[in-house]
Design a protein around this motif. Structure first.
Motif, PDB file in Angstrom:
ATOM      1  N   ALA A   1      31.641 -21.279  31.471  1.00  0.00           N
ATOM      2  CA  ALA A   1      31.524 -19.966  32.102  1.00  0.00           C
ATOM      3  C   ALA A   1      32.880 -19.604  32.690  1.00  0.00           C
ATOM      4  O   ALA A   1      33.746 -20.458  32.867  1.00  0.00           O
ATOM      5  N   LEU A   2      33.033 -18.333  33.031  1.00  0.00           N
ATOM      6  CA  LEU A   2      34.299 -17.904  33.651  1.00  0.00           C
ATOM      7  C   LEU A   2      34.604 -18.731  34.894  1.00  0.00           C
ATOM      8  O   LEU A   2      35.749 -19.068  35.173  1.00  0.00           O
ATOM      9  N   ARG A   3      33.543 -19.092  35.652  1.00  0.00           N
ATOM     10  CA  ARG A   3      33.777 -19.790  36.919  1.00  0.00           C
ATOM     11  C   ARG A   3      34.106 -21.264  36.731  1.00  0.00           C
ATOM     12  O   ARG A   3      34.424 -21.958  37.699  1.00  0.00           O
ATOM     13  N   ASP A   4      34.010 -21.798  35.526  1.00  0.00           N
ATOM     14  CA  ASP A   4      34.339 -23.207  35.315  1.00  0.00           C
ATOM     15  C   ASP A   4      35.841 -23.440  35.497  1.00  0.00           C
ATOM     16  O   ASP A   4      36.658 -22.574  35.153  1.00  0.00           O
ATOM     17  N   PRO A   5      36.204 -24.617  36.045  1.00  0.00           N
ATOM     18  CA  PRO A   5      37.608 -24.874  36.376  1.00  0.00           C
ATOM     19  C   PRO A   5      38.543 -24.614  35.195  1.00  0.00           C
ATOM     20  O   PRO A   5      38.257 -25.026  34.074  1.00  0.00           O
ATOM     21  N   GLY A   6      39.631 -23.921  35.472  1.00  0.00           N
ATOM     22  CA  GLY A   6      40.655 -23.689  34.462  1.00  0.00           C
ATOM     23  C   GLY A   6      40.492 -22.409  33.669  1.00  0.00           C
ATOM     24  O   GLY A   6      41.440 -21.959  33.027  1.00  0.00           O
ATOM     25  N   ASN A   7      39.314 -21.793  33.707  1.00  0.00           N
ATOM     26  CA  ASN A   7      39.140 -20.572  32.899  1.00  0.00           C
ATOM     27  C   ASN A   7      39.829 -19.369  33.542  1.00  0.00           C
ATOM     28  O   ASN A   7      40.465 -18.573  32.858  1.00  0.00           O
ATOM     29  N   ILE A   8      39.649 -19.213  34.868  1.00  0.00           N
ATOM     30  CA  ILE A   8      40.467 -18.207  35.576  1.00  0.00           C
ATOM     31  C   ILE A   8      41.618 -18.997  36.186  1.00  0.00           C
ATOM     32  O   ILE A   8      41.435 -19.745  37.150  1.00  0.00           O
ATOM     33  N   VAL A   9      42.796 -18.864  35.628  1.00  0.00           N
ATOM     34  CA  VAL A   9      43.942 -19.665  36.096  1.00  0.00           C
ATOM     35  C   VAL A   9      44.391 -19.138  37.459  1.00  0.00           C
ATOM     36  O   VAL A   9      44.578 -19.899  38.399  1.00  0.00           O
ATOM     37  N   SER A  10      44.536 -17.832  37.558  1.00  0.00           N
ATOM     38  CA  SER A  10      44.909 -17.213  38.838  1.00  0.00           C
ATOM     39  C   SER A  10      44.671 -15.714  38.744  1.00  0.00           C
ATOM     40  O   SER A  10      44.452 -15.180  37.647  1.00  0.00           O
ATOM     41  N   LEU A  11      44.708 -15.067  39.887  1.00  0.00           N
ATOM     42  CA  LEU A  11      44.691 -13.604  39.849  1.00  0.00           C
ATOM     43  C   LEU A  11      45.493 -13.052  41.017  1.00  0.00           C
ATOM     44  O   LEU A  11      45.652 -13.705  42.053  1.00  0.00           O
ATOM     45  N   THR A  12      46.003 -11.859  40.799  1.00  0.00           N
ATOM     46  CA  THR A  12      46.774 -11.173  41.834  1.00  0.00           C
ATOM     47  C   THR A  12      45.936 -10.013  42.331  1.00  0.00           C
ATOM     48  O   THR A  12      45.415  -9.241  41.533  1.00  0.00           O
ATOM     49  N   ALA A  13      45.770  -9.956  43.654  1.00  0.00           N
ATOM     50  CA  ALA A  13      44.927  -8.886  44.205  1.00  0.00           C
ATOM     51  C   ALA A  13      45.668  -8.177  45.331  1.00  0.00           C
ATOM     52  O   ALA A  13      46.572  -8.734  45.958  1.00  0.00           O
ATOM     53  N   MET A  14      45.270  -6.942  45.564  1.00  0.00           N
ATOM     54  CA  MET A  14      45.907  -6.125  46.609  1.00  0.00           C
ATOM     55  C   MET A  14      44.880  -5.865  47.714  1.00  0.00           C
ATOM     56  O   MET A  14      43.703  -5.650  47.427  1.00  0.00           O
ATOM     57  N   SER A  15      45.351  -5.894  48.956  1.00  0.00           N
ATOM     58  CA  SER A  15      44.453  -5.615  50.081  1.00  0.00           C
ATOM     59  C   SER A  15      44.415  -4.111  50.346  1.00  0.00           C
ATOM     60  O   SER A  15      45.287  -3.360  49.895  1.00  0.00           O
TER      61      SER A  15
END
Ligand SMILES: Cc1cc2nc3c(=O)[nH]c(=O)nc-3n(C[C@H](O)[C@H](O)[C@H](O)COP(=O)(O)OP(=O)(O)OC[C@H]3O[C@@H](n4cnc5c(N)ncnc54)[C@H](O)[C@@H]3O)c2cc1C
Length: 469
Positions: free
Chosen positions: A170-184
């Motif tokens: 699944a997307l939430r499994d380790p390594g699938n989402i490596v990182s993301l950049t978000a704005m506050s």
């Protein structure tokens, strides 16, 4: 400009002027279109959400423009809803409080293709990312069946799994989402990068706790896949064969879906190509595993009706096999009859064909099974996305109760709150919301608990533990 939503007292003409030079959409008919997603899959959500509209759409094309939009929204206390392709199923991107809709589709650059990863701006279409990977001999570890209109930001903020999840999790499994950049969302919006476990707080949080600017996702080596549709006399046999393919040491797989024969009568494009009145196993397997796959299927009493490379499929004028998987299966039925709906149901782990067979007669004629096979946390799992013929909310509750009483947990698809689907069952994501969105402007109506905790500090919210959902 008066408020289209009737829910805000902001001067939207002045607001639009303040957004310059960012592109805005002010035509009511276009704002109304961008206020909808696929919530109409649920008659319950359709009744509750169909009259919810935003007041203005902004379409920033760079992080700088996004920062400007967010700063203006912050200054006006404007409710904000993020929107990619608008293919979410639970009204995730419906502006229940009115306000500003931020359409991300102009932020659509693939920033970097590396060995084992791709980084793309939030508004990039999943299909475009897949295409951009071809030259490097890679493909996405998974993608939603809506990849032609779904954005990567929407997939990470609203989706969960997809084509490829039976191989790569699944997307939430380790390594699938490596990182993301978000704005506050602040007077001066800040950019933060989150890796691994931290990124999971923003994943499937429906855009409540940060504005995703770009995402880095895992990629895998590209393979030549063939799309197969196999028919069986019983649903149980199809499910049993699906499980055997999922476990087979000599067959790789990217998609495994079983579909009740009654649903298949709503697949007119397959008429003449598959045996009528049979239960389906829909799959994608590598071209080199065809013989092993065929042998396994025939050993389980199945018949291989279609086994096509992409070129052969196009020449035959057939849709892709994943048009019959995930929420596309339900869509095929809804195209013919809007009284259908669906549900999201977990299954015993490890998958148990006997339990599926025992449940079928208990469900009644108004719930038709459709299972997806996936690998979650390293284990093979299945989940049911049944087509349900909706009559009343009470009957739907009865069907849900039959599932639960037999050991099949229901993750309700007929609720518009983020805590209701099972993935955000503690207060931690709201602590993150407080950090990234102190005024609570981002899609706050979608949280059942935000109003209760909005006055607390992030640490106080985090200390609350489970939400009890
Ligand atoms: C026919 C059909 C098939 C589907 N198949 C699948 C499937 O295989 N797998 C799956 O997981 N889902 C599936 N879905 C659900 C949905 O299509 C996917 O989750 C899709 O990836 C959502 O992308 P989107 O761009 O359309 O997001 P949207 O619907 O636009 O948004 C989804 C959520 O993300 C938020 N959001 C969007 N962009 C941002 C951003 N930049 N920052 C923060 N928040 C943001 C929105 O506010 C919203 O809450 C399906 C839906 C349909 C109707």
């Amino acid at each position: 400009m008066t408020s289209l939503s009737g829910k805000t007292d902001i001067d939207w003409t002045a607001f639009a002027t303040a957004l310059a030079p960012v592109e805005v959409i002010t035509e009511p008919v276009l704002i109304k279109k961008r206020s909808r997603d696929f919530f109409w899959y649920s008659p319950i959500l359709n009744r509750e959400l169909k009259r919810c509209f935003g007041d203005l759409v902004a379409r920033p094309k760079s992080p700088e423009e996004m920062a400007h939009v967010l700063a203006v929204a912050y200054a006006h206390d404007a409710p904000i809803v993020m929107r990619g392709g608008g293919t979410g199923n639970y009204g995730q991107s419906v502006p229940m409080d009115g306000g500003l809709i931020i359409d991300t589709t102009a932020m659509d650059a693939v920033i970097e293709v590396g060995d084992g990863f791709v980084r793309a701006e939030a508004g990039t279409l999943m299909a475009d990312i897949n295409t951009s990977l071809q030259a490097s001999g890679q493909e996405m570890a998974m993608f939603p069946s809506t990849q032609d209109i779904a954005t990567v930001g929407g997939f990470v903020a609203g989706g969960s799994a997809g084509i490829g999840s039976i191989a790569n999790g699944a997307l939430r499994d380790p390594g699938n989402i490596v990182s993301l950049t978000a704005m506050s969302v602040e007077a001066q919006p800040q950019i933060r990068t989150f890796d691994g476990p931290e990124a999971l707080q923003i994943h499937h949080a429906w855009g409540l706790n940060g504005v995703i600017l770009d995402v880095t996702l895992r990629t895998v080596p590209r393979r030549d896949w063939v799309g197969c549709i196999v028919t069986f006399d019983t649903y149980e046999a199809a499910y049993r064969a699906g499980l055997a393919v999922a476990q087979a040491p000599d067959i790789a797989r990217k998609l495994l879906t079983t579909v009740d024969a009654r649903i298949c009568t709503y697949f007119p494009k397959l008429k003449g190509h598959i045996r009528p009145e049979k239960h389906l196993l829909v799959s994608m397997i590598p071209i080199e595993d065809r013989a092993a796959f065929r042998a396994l299927i025939e050993g389980h009493g199945g018949h291989v009706d279609l086994m096509l490379t992409d070129t052969e499929r196009q020449a035959a004028g057939l849709p892709h096999v994943y048009d019959f998987s995930y929420n596309h299966t339900t869509l095929q039925v809804l195209k013919a009859d809007r009284s259908a709906t669906y549900q999201q149901v977990g299954c015993p782990i490890p998958p148990d064909p006997d339990a599926i067979a025992a449940l079928r007669p208990k469900l009644g004629d108004d719930a038709w099974m459709h299972h997806e096979f996936a690998r979650v946390g390293g284990e093979i799992v299945t989940f049911d996305l049944p087509v349900i013929w909706f009559s009343t909310p009470e009957r739907l509750a009865e069907i849900n109760a039959t599932y639960t009483a037999n050991g099949f947990p229901v993750y309700d698809a007929h609720t518009w709150n983020v805590e209701g689907g099972g993935l955000k069952a503690d207060y931690v994501h709201l602590a993150w919301k407080k950090r990234m969105d102190p005024k609570g402007l981002l899609n706050a109506a979608k949280s059942r608990f935000w109003a209760d905790v909005a006055h607390m500090t992030p640490d106080e919210i985090e200390a609350l533990g489970q939400t009890g959902e």
